[in-house]
Design an enzyme around this catalytic site. Structure first.
Site, PDB file in Angstrom:
ATOM      1  NE  ARG A  89      -3.760  -0.442  -0.049  1.00  0.00           N
ATOM      2  CZ  ARG A  89      -4.967  -0.524   0.503  1.00  0.00           C
ATOM      3  NH1 ARG A  89      -5.327  -1.575   1.162  1.00  0.00           N
ATOM      4  NH2 ARG A  89      -5.843   0.433   0.342  1.00  0.00           N
ATOM      5  NE  ARG A 142      -7.286   6.742   2.789  1.00  0.00           N
ATOM      6  CZ  ARG A 142      -7.986   6.419   3.879  1.00  0.00           C
ATOM      7  NH1 ARG A 142      -8.686   7.333   4.502  1.00  0.00           N
ATOM      8  NH2 ARG A 142      -7.999   5.182   4.325  1.00  0.00           N
ATOM      9  NE  ARG A 168      -8.748   7.797  -5.755  1.00  0.00           N
ATOM     10  CZ  ARG A 168      -9.092   7.174  -4.636  1.00  0.00           C
ATOM     11  NH1 ARG A 168      -8.222   6.442  -3.999  1.00  0.00           N
ATOM     12  NH2 ARG A 168     -10.307   7.269  -4.157  1.00  0.00           N
ATOM     13  CG  ASP A 203      -8.881  -3.326  -4.214  1.00  0.00           C
ATOM     14  OD1 ASP A 203      -8.379  -2.676  -3.296  1.00  0.00           O
ATOM     15  OD2 ASP A 203      -9.646  -4.292  -4.013  1.00  0.00           O
ATOM     16  CE1 TYR A 241     -12.913  -7.237   2.091  1.00  0.00           C
ATOM     17  CE2 TYR A 241     -11.334  -8.622   0.942  1.00  0.00           C
ATOM     18  CZ  TYR A 241     -11.609  -7.620   1.854  1.00  0.00           C
ATOM     19  OH  TYR A 241     -10.581  -7.001   2.528  1.00  0.00           O
TER      20      TYR A 241
HETATM   21  O1  1CP Z   1       0.114   0.919  -3.356  1.00  0.00           O
HETATM   22  C1  1CP Z   1      -0.813   0.137  -3.237  1.00  0.00           C
HETATM   23  O2  1CP Z   1      -0.615  -0.956  -2.687  1.00  0.00           O
HETATM   24  C2  1CP Z   1      -2.151   0.519  -3.755  1.00  0.00           C
HETATM   25  C3  1CP Z   1      -2.824  -0.496  -4.610  1.00  0.00           C
HETATM   26  C4  1CP Z   1      -3.749  -1.425  -3.836  1.00  0.00           C
HETATM   27  C5  1CP Z   1      -3.477  -2.719  -3.360  1.00  0.00           C
HETATM   28  C6  1CP Z   1      -2.155  -3.469  -3.414  1.00  0.00           C
HETATM   29  C7  1CP Z   1      -5.102  -1.147  -3.524  1.00  0.00           C
HETATM   30  C8  1CP Z   1      -5.862   0.088  -3.839  1.00  0.00           C
HETATM   31  N1  1CP Z   1      -5.634  -2.252  -2.928  1.00  0.00           N
HETATM   32  C9  1CP Z   1      -4.667  -3.230  -2.820  1.00  0.00           C
HETATM   33  C10 1CP Z   1      -4.778  -4.576  -2.294  1.00  0.00           C
HETATM   34  C11 1CP Z   1      -5.902  -4.935  -1.392  1.00  0.00           C
HETATM   35  N2  1CP Z   1      -7.187  -4.503  -1.428  1.00  0.00           N
HETATM   36  C12 1CP Z   1      -5.795  -5.894  -0.357  1.00  0.00           C
HETATM   37  C13 1CP Z   1      -4.554  -6.675  -0.045  1.00  0.00           C
HETATM   38  C14 1CP Z   1      -3.632  -5.843   0.790  1.00  0.00           C
HETATM   39  C15 1CP Z   1      -4.023  -5.674   2.219  1.00  0.00           C
HETATM   40  O3  1CP Z   1      -4.193  -6.702   2.911  1.00  0.00           O
HETATM   41  O4  1CP Z   1      -4.149  -4.517   2.663  1.00  0.00           O
HETATM   42  C16 1CP Z   1      -7.033  -6.007   0.265  1.00  0.00           C
HETATM   43  C17 1CP Z   1      -7.411  -6.891   1.445  1.00  0.00           C
HETATM   44  C18 1CP Z   1      -7.910  -5.108  -0.413  1.00  0.00           C
HETATM   45  C19 1CP Z   1      -9.328  -4.878  -0.125  1.00  0.00           C
HETATM   46  C20 1CP Z   1      -9.513  -3.473   0.239  1.00  0.00           C
HETATM   47  N3  1CP Z   1      -9.618  -2.466  -0.690  1.00  0.00           N
HETATM   48  C21 1CP Z   1      -9.544  -2.904   1.532  1.00  0.00           C
HETATM   49  C22 1CP Z   1      -9.426  -3.670   2.867  1.00  0.00           C
HETATM   50  C23 1CP Z   1     -10.782  -3.791   3.518  1.00  0.00           C
HETATM   51  C24 1CP Z   1     -10.796  -4.728   4.732  1.00  0.00           C
HETATM   52  O5  1CP Z   1     -11.294  -5.860   4.588  1.00  0.00           O
HETATM   53  O6  1CP Z   1     -10.322  -4.310   5.797  1.00  0.00           O
HETATM   54  C25 1CP Z   1      -9.709  -1.525   1.375  1.00  0.00           C
HETATM   55  C26 1CP Z   1      -9.846  -0.473   2.439  1.00  0.00           C
HETATM   56  C27 1CP Z   1      -9.738  -1.272  -0.041  1.00  0.00           C
HETATM   57  C28 1CP Z   1      -9.849   0.045  -0.716  1.00  0.00           C
HETATM   58  C29 1CP Z   1      -8.631   0.490  -1.415  1.00  0.00           C
HETATM   59  N4  1CP Z   1      -7.894  -0.240  -2.335  1.00  0.00           N
HETATM   60  C30 1CP Z   1      -6.859   0.523  -2.821  1.00  0.00           C
HETATM   61  C31 1CP Z   1      -6.947   1.812  -2.183  1.00  0.00           C
HETATM   62  C32 1CP Z   1      -6.023   2.952  -2.446  1.00  0.00           C
HETATM   63  C33 1CP Z   1      -8.047   1.763  -1.305  1.00  0.00           C
HETATM   64  C34 1CP Z   1      -8.530   2.892  -0.398  1.00  0.00           C
HETATM   65  C35 1CP Z   1      -9.802   3.407  -0.910  1.00  0.00           C
HETATM   66  C36 1CP Z   1     -10.019   4.846  -0.602  1.00  0.00           C
HETATM   67  O7  1CP Z   1      -9.243   5.679  -1.067  1.00  0.00           O
HETATM   68  O8  1CP Z   1     -10.992   5.081   0.099  1.00  0.00           O
END
Ligand code: 1CP
Length: 347
Positions: free
Chosen positions: A26, A30, A39, A75, A150
């Site tokens: 990640r 943010r 964004r 994602d 999910y």
């Molecule tokens: O630099 C980066 O890594 C950004 C690219 C990225 C990646 C690798 C995003 C964008 N998502 C992911 C992977 C991801 N998404 C995972 C695996 C990594 C981890 O365990 O954190 C998982 C579980 C998700 C699912 C997801 N998407 C969550 C987690 C929810 C939970 O169950 O707790 C969340 C909050 C998101 C939203 C998301 N995905 C990416 C971003 C930048 C965001 C934030 C959204 C926003 O700006 O509101």
């Protein structure tokens, strides 16, 4: 194109490196002001569909921190959205599914993915990135258990109660669900590698919710189908989950080259659990990055000490960067890791 001897690729392959490679899960996010500016109010899913924007969001942390790998801005649910599942990413919450998966009648919606058509924007993003990057691009996908959670829970969960109920009460449906998810992840990762990703990571973020017996019966088969299905392409394969201390020996049977470890298990102990033949990735507690440069640097040094003598180490956090992290702390960690001279890196 990336240099073939990039430190990240070499460490994943347990070859000697002149510096320990580092990137952050990640890292595009943010915590970066330039990310928030770019964004704006657009949704994650619309950013993923915009190759110029997604490429720029991927590049931002590489420019700022000088990390050794660029993780594609996408994602884990993106391939499922691309085949038409009604999933939204809700700010501050995560993926939310309009109709949660409840049984065999919902399987048909999980059709096979045709990456060239369904993932055209993602592949276009990669095409931009391979021209721009001088470090390897990290492609990724979600592992079947984590993605299924999910779909079955309808969104993020703490207990995974519905998911576990389904896997135990209806094992045949679970098997079909996870083998469809595995086929989607495999096709996605193959397409990402063929488009130019040099490394891939399979996120099984929530696998730590499973007992070893559950992991072996209900998660490992799908994960292994994906990772073994990539072996002919030669790109190093990383598998990662949170809270997987008790699962590490089983994860070593997944077909991965690199095992991601969270902060609960010191890397030297993790190495004994996975056995010979693997590089390790991790494992600074992301929360310590909120405690200031001094504390975080001290903790990063401890990680490097615990990794000394491992055949391959990719420095990372034990989970994703927290949004409130000061980018200056991450920059200081990259410098510290790069200045450290790894010893004993012989294969
Ligand atoms: O630099 C980066 O890594 C950004 C690219 C990225 C990646 C690798 C995003 C964008 N998502 C992911 C992977 C991801 N998404 C995972 C695996 C990594 C981890 O365990 O954190 C998982 C579980 C998700 C699912 C997801 N998407 C969550 C987690 C929810 C939970 O169950 O707790 C969340 C909050 C998101 C939203 C998301 N995905 C990416 C971003 C930048 C965001 C934030 C959204 C926003 O700006 O509101």
């Amino acid at each position: 194109m990336e240099p073939r001897d990039a430190a990240l690729l070499r460490a994943c392959r347990r070859q000697p490196v002149d510096h320990t490679p580092v990137w952050f899960m990640r890292q595009a996010g943010r915590s970066l002001p330039e990310y928030r500016r770019l964004r704006g109010d657009s949704s994650v899913l619309s950013a993923i569909k915009d190759p110029e924007l997604a490429a720029e969001l991927t590049l931002q942390p590489v420019r700022r921190y000088g990390v050794d790998g660029a993780i594609l801005f996408s994602d884990i649910v993106a391939p499922l959205v691309a085949i038409g599942l009604p999933i939204d990413i809700v700010p501050g919450r995560g993926p939310v599914v309009e109709h949660a998966f409840s049984g065999a009648e919902d399987l048909a919606a999980l059709r096979p993915i045709d990456p060239q058509a369904d993932l055209a924007p993602v592949l276009a993003t990669i095409a931009i990135l391979v021209d721009e990057l001088d470090v390897p691009l990290i492609g990724f996908a979600g592992a079947p258990f984590t993605l299924a959670s999910y779909l079955v829970e309808g969104g993020p969960s703490r207990s995974f109660g519905r998911t576990k109920a389904l896997m135990h009460a209806e094992p045949a449906v679970w098997e079909e669900l996870t083998s469809r998810l595995a086929a989607i992840a495999l096709a996605t990762l193959r397409a990402e590698i063929m488009a130019g990703a040099g490394v891939v990571q399979l996120f099984d973020s929530w696998a730590g919710a499973l007992s070893p017996a559950e992991y072996e019966a209900f998660a490992l088969p799908g994960t292994r189908a994906i990772l073994e299905g990539l072996s002919d392409l030669g790109a190093p394969r990383i598998v990662f989950g949170v809270g997987t201390g008790e699962l590490l020996a089983l994860m070593a049977r997944s077909g991965a080259d690199v095992i991601g470890v969270d902060w609960r298990v010191p890397l030297c102990a993790a190495s004994r659990r996975v056995g010979d033949g693997f590089a390790l990735q991790g494992n600074l507690d992301p929360a310590l990055c909120l405690a200031g440069v001094e504390v975080a640097s001290q903790a990063a040094s401890t990680v490097l000490e615990e990794a000394a003598g491992l055949p391959g180490h990719v420095f990372n956090l034990g989970h994703g960067v927290l949004p409130e992290t000061d980018p200056g702390v991450l920059g200081a960690i990259v410098d510290l890791v790069h200045e450290h001279t790894p010893g004993g890196r012989e294969t």
